[in-house]
Design a protein around this motif. Structure first.
Motif, PDB file in Angstrom:
ATOM      1  N   ASP A  61       0.837  -1.683  -0.105  1.00  0.00           N
ATOM      2  CA  ASP A  61       0.107   0.160  -0.283  1.00  0.00           C
ATOM      3  C   ASP A  61       1.010   1.363   0.501  1.00  0.00           C
ATOM      4  O   ASP A  61       0.294   2.490  -0.681  1.00  0.00           O
ATOM      5  CB  ASP A  61      -1.270   0.435   1.093  1.00  0.00           C
ATOM      6  N   SER A  62       1.865   1.551   0.847  1.00  0.00           N
ATOM      7  CA  SER A  62       2.755   2.585   0.464  1.00  0.00           C
ATOM      8  C   SER A  62       3.704   2.198  -0.286  1.00  0.00           C
ATOM      9  O   SER A  62       4.118   3.001  -0.877  1.00  0.00           O
ATOM     10  CB  SER A  62       3.435   2.523   1.936  1.00  0.00           C
ATOM     11  N   THR A  63       3.940   1.401  -1.147  1.00  0.00           N
ATOM     12  CA  THR A  63       4.950   1.231  -2.234  1.00  0.00           C
ATOM     13  C   THR A  63       4.450   2.185  -3.192  1.00  0.00           C
ATOM     14  O   THR A  63       4.544   2.834  -4.117  1.00  0.00           O
ATOM     15  CB  THR A  63       5.115   0.251  -2.542  1.00  0.00           C
ATOM     16  N   ALA A  64       2.682   1.016  -3.289  1.00  0.00           N
ATOM     17  CA  ALA A  64       1.836   2.392  -4.821  1.00  0.00           C
ATOM     18  C   ALA A  64       1.736   3.657  -4.036  1.00  0.00           C
ATOM     19  O   ALA A  64       2.051   4.463  -5.226  1.00  0.00           O
ATOM     20  CB  ALA A  64       0.662   1.806  -4.595  1.00  0.00           C
ATOM     21  N   ALA A  65       1.968   4.331  -3.336  1.00  0.00           N
ATOM     22  CA  ALA A  65       1.452   6.051  -3.153  1.00  0.00           C
ATOM     23  C   ALA A  65       2.665   5.891  -3.138  1.00  0.00           C
ATOM     24  O   ALA A  65       3.179   7.255  -3.894  1.00  0.00           O
ATOM     25  CB  ALA A  65       1.231   6.063  -1.450  1.00  0.00           C
ATOM     26  N   THR A  66       3.732   5.584  -2.654  1.00  0.00           N
ATOM     27  CA  THR A  66       4.980   6.529  -3.457  1.00  0.00           C
ATOM     28  C   THR A  66       5.633   6.504  -4.792  1.00  0.00           C
ATOM     29  O   THR A  66       6.416   6.978  -4.875  1.00  0.00           O
ATOM     30  CB  THR A  66       6.451   5.762  -2.806  1.00  0.00           C
ATOM     31  N   LEU A  84       8.752   2.654 -14.694  1.00  0.00           N
ATOM     32  CA  LEU A  84       7.814   2.474 -13.602  1.00  0.00           C
ATOM     33  C   LEU A  84       6.888   2.496 -13.607  1.00  0.00           C
ATOM     34  O   LEU A  84       5.976   1.468 -12.591  1.00  0.00           O
ATOM     35  CB  LEU A  84       8.396   4.560 -12.561  1.00  0.00           C
ATOM     36  N   SER A  85       5.673   2.842 -15.019  1.00  0.00           N
ATOM     37  CA  SER A  85       4.574   2.171 -14.804  1.00  0.00           C
ATOM     38  C   SER A  85       4.107   1.239 -14.671  1.00  0.00           C
ATOM     39  O   SER A  85       3.140   0.752 -14.300  1.00  0.00           O
ATOM     40  CB  SER A  85       3.929   2.751 -16.148  1.00  0.00           C
ATOM     41  N   SER A  86       4.945   0.520 -15.074  1.00  0.00           N
ATOM     42  CA  SER A  86       5.264  -1.519 -15.602  1.00  0.00           C
ATOM     43  C   SER A  86       5.520  -1.573 -14.351  1.00  0.00           C
ATOM     44  O   SER A  86       4.548  -2.714 -13.885  1.00  0.00           O
ATOM     45  CB  SER A  86       5.985  -1.735 -16.657  1.00  0.00           C
ATOM     46  N   ALA A  87       5.930  -0.851 -13.150  1.00  0.00           N
ATOM     47  CA  ALA A  87       6.540  -1.895 -11.696  1.00  0.00           C
ATOM     48  C   ALA A  87       4.752  -1.546 -11.212  1.00  0.00           C
ATOM     49  O   ALA A  87       4.903  -2.291 -10.257  1.00  0.00           O
ATOM     50  CB  ALA A  87       7.470  -0.950 -11.450  1.00  0.00           C
ATOM     51  N   ARG A  88       4.519  -0.279 -11.512  1.00  0.00           N
ATOM     52  CA  ARG A  88       3.617  -0.145 -10.762  1.00  0.00           C
ATOM     53  C   ARG A  88       1.908  -0.328 -10.899  1.00  0.00           C
ATOM     54  O   ARG A  88       1.370  -1.212  -9.893  1.00  0.00           O
ATOM     55  CB  ARG A  88       2.691   1.603 -11.186  1.00  0.00           C
ATOM     56  N   ALA A  89       1.551  -1.001 -12.039  1.00  0.00           N
ATOM     57  CA  ALA A  89       0.689  -2.306 -12.689  1.00  0.00           C
ATOM     58  C   ALA A  89       0.787  -3.065 -12.634  1.00  0.00           C
ATOM     59  O   ALA A  89       0.450  -4.063 -11.443  1.00  0.00           O
ATOM     60  CB  ALA A  89       0.737  -1.982 -13.731  1.00  0.00           C
ATOM     61  N   GLU A  90       2.396  -4.380 -12.005  1.00  0.00           N
ATOM     62  CA  GLU A  90       2.274  -5.133 -10.882  1.00  0.00           C
ATOM     63  C   GLU A  90       2.319  -5.251  -9.505  1.00  0.00           C
ATOM     64  O   GLU A  90       1.358  -6.176  -8.897  1.00  0.00           O
ATOM     65  CB  GLU A  90       3.914  -5.832 -11.106  1.00  0.00           C
ATOM     66  N   VAL A  91       2.459  -3.885  -8.858  1.00  0.00           N
ATOM     67  CA  VAL A  91       2.074  -3.626  -7.482  1.00  0.00           C
ATOM     68  C   VAL A  91       0.748  -3.368  -7.418  1.00  0.00           C
ATOM     69  O   VAL A  91      -0.344  -3.838  -6.653  1.00  0.00           O
ATOM     70  CB  VAL A  91       2.686  -2.435  -7.386  1.00  0.00           C
ATOM     71  N   GLN A  92      -0.391  -2.923  -8.575  1.00  0.00           N
ATOM     72  CA  GLN A  92      -1.728  -2.774  -8.201  1.00  0.00           C
ATOM     73  C   GLN A  92      -1.811  -4.085  -8.896  1.00  0.00           C
ATOM     74  O   GLN A  92      -3.651  -4.314  -8.119  1.00  0.00           O
ATOM     75  CB  GLN A  92      -2.067  -1.912  -9.821  1.00  0.00           C
ATOM     76  N   ARG A  93      -1.858  -5.370  -9.268  1.00  0.00           N
ATOM     77  CA  ARG A  93      -2.127  -6.419  -9.737  1.00  0.00           C
ATOM     78  C   ARG A  93      -2.123  -7.125  -7.731  1.00  0.00           C
ATOM     79  O   ARG A  93      -3.560  -7.711  -7.747  1.00  0.00           O
ATOM     80  CB  ARG A  93      -1.454  -6.847 -10.454  1.00  0.00           C
ATOM     81  N   ALA A  94      -0.983  -7.044  -7.181  1.00  0.00           N
ATOM     82  CA  ALA A  94      -0.849  -7.389  -5.619  1.00  0.00           C
ATOM     83  C   ALA A  94      -2.416  -6.822  -5.571  1.00  0.00           C
ATOM     84  O   ALA A  94      -2.968  -7.571  -4.468  1.00  0.00           O
ATOM     85  CB  ALA A  94       0.297  -6.752  -5.655  1.00  0.00           C
TER      86      ALA A  94
END
Length: 110
Positions: A61-66, A84-94
């Motif tokens: 959750d905090s990773t996504a906000a950062t 970074l958008s690709s990495a953020r999409a991975e976080v969103q899937r989680a």
């Protein structure tokens, strides 16, 4: 890992330049940040091997906000945000799978 990391370094310098920060002024901060990387690799390896992903060192959750904050800065400067958008999409899937309180190692188990 090498080329993704090197892309991150070059991208950091591009954002710094766009924000009128000299590369030499931010280089020391980047090297200090990398100082924790060997321990982080060990931490992630332990999480992945044990199939346990505690978020006590930072949750998704905090990773996504950062990441969102950094992406806002990148987009405001009209810089490439693909990696970074690709990495953020991975976080969103989680997050969508209910793993917001888990640590970053969870991404290896999705």
């Amino acid at each position: 890992m090498l080329w993704t990391s090197m892309s991150g370094v070059v991208h950091m310098f591009a954002l710094a330049k766009a924000e009128n920060i000299k590369a030499a002024d931010i280089a020391g901060h980047a090297k200090a940040l990398l100082g924790f990387f060997p321990d982080m690799i060990d931490l992630l390896a332990g999480q992945i091997d044990s199939d346990r992903y505690p978020g006590d060192h930072g949750d998704l959750d905090s990773t996504a906000a950062t990441m969102d904050h950094i992406l806002d800065a990148i987009r405001a400067q009209d810089l490439d945000n693909g990696v970074l958008s690709s990495a953020r999409a991975e976080v969103q899937r989680a997050l969508d799978a209910g793993h917001g309180e888990d640590g970053f190692g969870r991404l290896a188990a999705l």
